[in-house]
Enzyme design. Structure first.
Site, mmCIF file in Angstrom:
data_model
loop_
_atom_site.group_PDB
_atom_site.id
_atom_site.type_symbol
_atom_site.label_atom_id
_atom_site.label_comp_id
_atom_site.label_asym_id
_atom_site.label_seq_id
_atom_site.Cartn_x
_atom_site.Cartn_y
_atom_site.Cartn_z
ATOM 1 N N HIS A 1 -0.455 -33.209 1.622
ATOM 2 C CA HIS A 1 -0.856 -32.084 2.469
ATOM 3 C C HIS A 1 -1.483 -32.631 3.745
ATOM 4 C CE1 HIS A 1 -4.581 -29.891 3.751
ATOM 5 N NE2 HIS A 1 -3.706 -28.933 3.948
ATOM 6 N N GLY B 1 -2.452 -8.538 10.164
ATOM 7 C CA GLY B 1 -1.154 -8.892 10.707
ATOM 8 C C GLY B 1 -0.690 -10.289 10.350
ATOM 9 N N GLU C 1 4.268 -15.085 4.159
ATOM 10 C CA GLU C 1 5.213 -16.131 3.757
ATOM 11 C C GLU C 1 4.760 -17.504 4.248
ATOM 12 O OE1 GLU C 1 7.978 -16.180 1.879
ATOM 13 O OE2 GLU C 1 7.668 -14.090 1.336
ATOM 14 N N ASN D 1 -3.265 -30.954 7.595
ATOM 15 C CA ASN D 1 -3.588 -29.806 8.430
ATOM 16 C C ASN D 1 -4.464 -30.282 9.577
ATOM 17 O OD1 ASN D 1 -5.583 -27.578 9.287
ATOM 18 N ND2 ASN D 1 -4.026 -26.421 8.194
ATOM 19 N N TYR D 2 -4.085 -29.944 10.805
ATOM 20 C CA TYR D 2 -4.932 -30.216 11.968
ATOM 21 C C TYR D 2 -4.934 -28.981 12.861
ATOM 22 C CZ TYR D 2 -5.573 -34.962 10.517
ATOM 23 O OH TYR D 2 -5.943 -36.046 9.776
ATOM 24 N N ARG D 3 -6.106 -28.629 13.363
ATOM 25 C CA ARG D 3 -6.232 -27.389 14.129
ATOM 26 C C ARG D 3 -7.421 -27.483 15.086
ATOM 27 N NH1 ARG D 3 -7.985 -27.364 9.219
ATOM 28 N NH2 ARG D 3 -10.110 -26.714 8.754
#
Length: 359
Positions: free
Chosen positions: A159, A316, A320, A161-163
Site C-alpha cells: 500500500h 458526493g 468505488e 498513499n501520499y497527499r
C-alpha cells in the site's frame, strides 16, 4: 466448491516461465532527471502536488505493467457531481500476476463536514488550536492511493498513499490556507515472510527518508507500526514501512521534495519484490492462507483506516474508488490456528512483534 487445504497440486504454473524485464521501469528515481514541477516555485503548491500525484500514478502503472503479461490497467477518469474535483482510477483485475491492483488519484475540494472537522481537531492539538469548532472551513486535497494484491501468495501485498491537505476559512478563502500539511507512507503486507525482502523494502524507504531528515525513518516507522494495527486481533496489518500525517515540521518546499522522493522510492522498494516472487510454485494451502490474511487486511481498512472513514463521510464521494483497496477475494475461517513452527505461524510471530527491519 470449498477449497481443500490438503490439495497439493502446484498452482501458478501458467507463468512459471515468464521472463522478468532486465530493468524494471522507473526504479532508479535518484538518477533520473527531476520533472519541471519539482522546482517550479512560481506555481501554487496545490497545483504542483496535483502534478506530483499524477506523475507518481503514471510511473507506478508503467512499472507494474512491465510484469503483467495478460492485462493493462484501465483508466477511469471521473468528475465529482458537484463539479468540485476529479479523479483517475487505474485498476487492473484478474491478471496473471496481479489479482487486483489499484493506483488512484483524486484532486477534490469541498466543505469540511462537522464529523471531519471534529476528527481532525481530536487527533492533533495543533490543528485544534488553528481550527475553530464553530467555524466553517473548506478543504482542498490532492493525493495518490495505491494497493496491489498479487495473485501469488509468496508475493506481498503493498500500500502507498501520499497527499497534501489544505484548509481554508469559508468566509475568507482568498486569504489562503489557514492550515496545510502532507501525509502518507507505504507499507508491506506479506502472507509469507521472506526477511530479506522485508529488509530491502525498509532499507529503501529509509534511504529516501534519510536524504531529508535522519529522524524521519525511525519516527515514521514507529508511527506506521502503531497506526496499521488491528487492535481487535492484537497484530499489525503487515510488516510495516513508514506512515505520517499532519506533517508541517519543515518549509512546504522541503516537504514537497520529501514527498516526491518517498513516493518514488516505493516503486524501487516494492515492484522488484513482486518480480522476485511472482513465479514461485504454490498449492491451495498457501492460497487459503493468503485469503485469510487478506481478510485481516480488509478488517483494518473497514474498521480503522482514517482515509476510508474520511472518504465515506465526504458528501458526493466516489465509493468505488474509496473501496478500491479491498482485495478481490478474501476468506474468514472460524478459529484458524496455524501449526506451530509452520511458515504461517512464522508470519504471525512477525506481525505480533516489532522488528527493526532496516538494520
Amino acid at each position: 466448491m470449498i477449497p481443500n487445504a490438503q490439495d497439493t497440486r502446484v498452482l501458478g504454473s501458467e507463468i512459471a516461465d515468464l521472463k522478468v524485464p532486465a530493468v524494471i521501469p522507473n526504479t532508479d528515481y535518484e538518477n533520473e532527471a527531476k520533472p519541471a514541477y519539482y522546482n517550479d516555485t512560481a506555481t501554487p503548491m496545490h497545483q504542483r502536488m496535483e502534478a506530483l500525484v499524477l506523475d507518481l500514478q503514471d510511473r507506478l502503472v508503467v512499472a507494474l505493467e512491465s510484469l503483467e503479461p495478460s492485462r493493462k490497467f484501465i483508466r477511469d477518469r471521473w468528475e465529482r457531481e458537484d463539479g468540485n474535483g476529479y479523479g483517475i482510477s487505474c485498476v487492473l483485475q484478474d491478471g496473471e500476476v496481479y489479482e487486483k491492483a489499484g493506483v488512484n488519484v483524486s484532486v477534490i475540494e469541498g466543505t469540511l463536514a462537522p464529523g471531519q472537522l471534529r476528527s481532525m481537531r481530536e487527533r492533533n492539538p495543533q490543528t485544534a488550536n488553528k481550527l475553530n469548532a464553530n467555524e466553517e472551513y473548506d478543504f482542498r486535497v490532492a493525493g495518490v492511493s495505491v494497493v496491489v494484491h498479487p495473485r501469488n501468495p509468496y508475493a506481498p501485498t503493498a500500500h502507498k498513499n501520499y497527499r497534501r491537505f489544505e484548509v481554508y476559512r469559508k468566509s475568507n478563502k482568498e486569504a489562503g490556507p489557514v492550515l496545510a500539511w502532507f501525509g502518507g507512507g507505504a507499507d508491506l503486507t506479506p502472507a509469507y515472510l521472506f526477511e530479506d525482502d522485508v529488509k530491502y523494502f525498509h532499507q529503501t524507504l529509509k534511504q529516501a527518508c534519510d536524504a531529508h531528515d535522519p529522524q524521519y525513518y525511525p519516527r515514521f516507522k514507529q508511527w506506521c507500526d502503531t497506526y496499521f494495527t488491528n487492535i481487535h486481533r492484537d497484530e499489525t496489518r503487515g510488516v510495516g514501512g513508514i506512515f505520517f500525517d499532519d506533517l508541517e515540521d519543515k518549509a512546504p518546499e522541503d516537504l514537497f521534495h520529501f514527498a516526491y522522493d518517498a513516493g518514488s522510492a516505493f516503486i524501487k522498494a516494492y515492484v522488484p519484490l513482486v518480480a522476485k516472487r511472482m513465479t514461485m510454485p504454490y498449492t491451495l494451502r498457501e492460497r487459503n492462507w493468503q485469503l485469510i490474511r487478506r481478510g485481516h487486511y480488509a478488517e483494518f481498512n473497514l474498521v480503522y483506516d482514517r482515509g476510508t472513514k474520511f472518504g465515506l463521510m465526504t458528501p458526493g464521494a466516489r465509493i468505488e474508488s474509496i473501496l478500491m483497496s479491498l482485495p478481490l477475494t478474501a476468506r474468514w475461517e472460524y478459529m484458524n490456528q496455524p501449526e506451530p513452527g509452520s511458515p504461517e505461524a512464522h508470519l504471525l510471530e512477525a506481525v505480533r512483534t516489532t522488528t527493526d527491519w532496516a538494520k
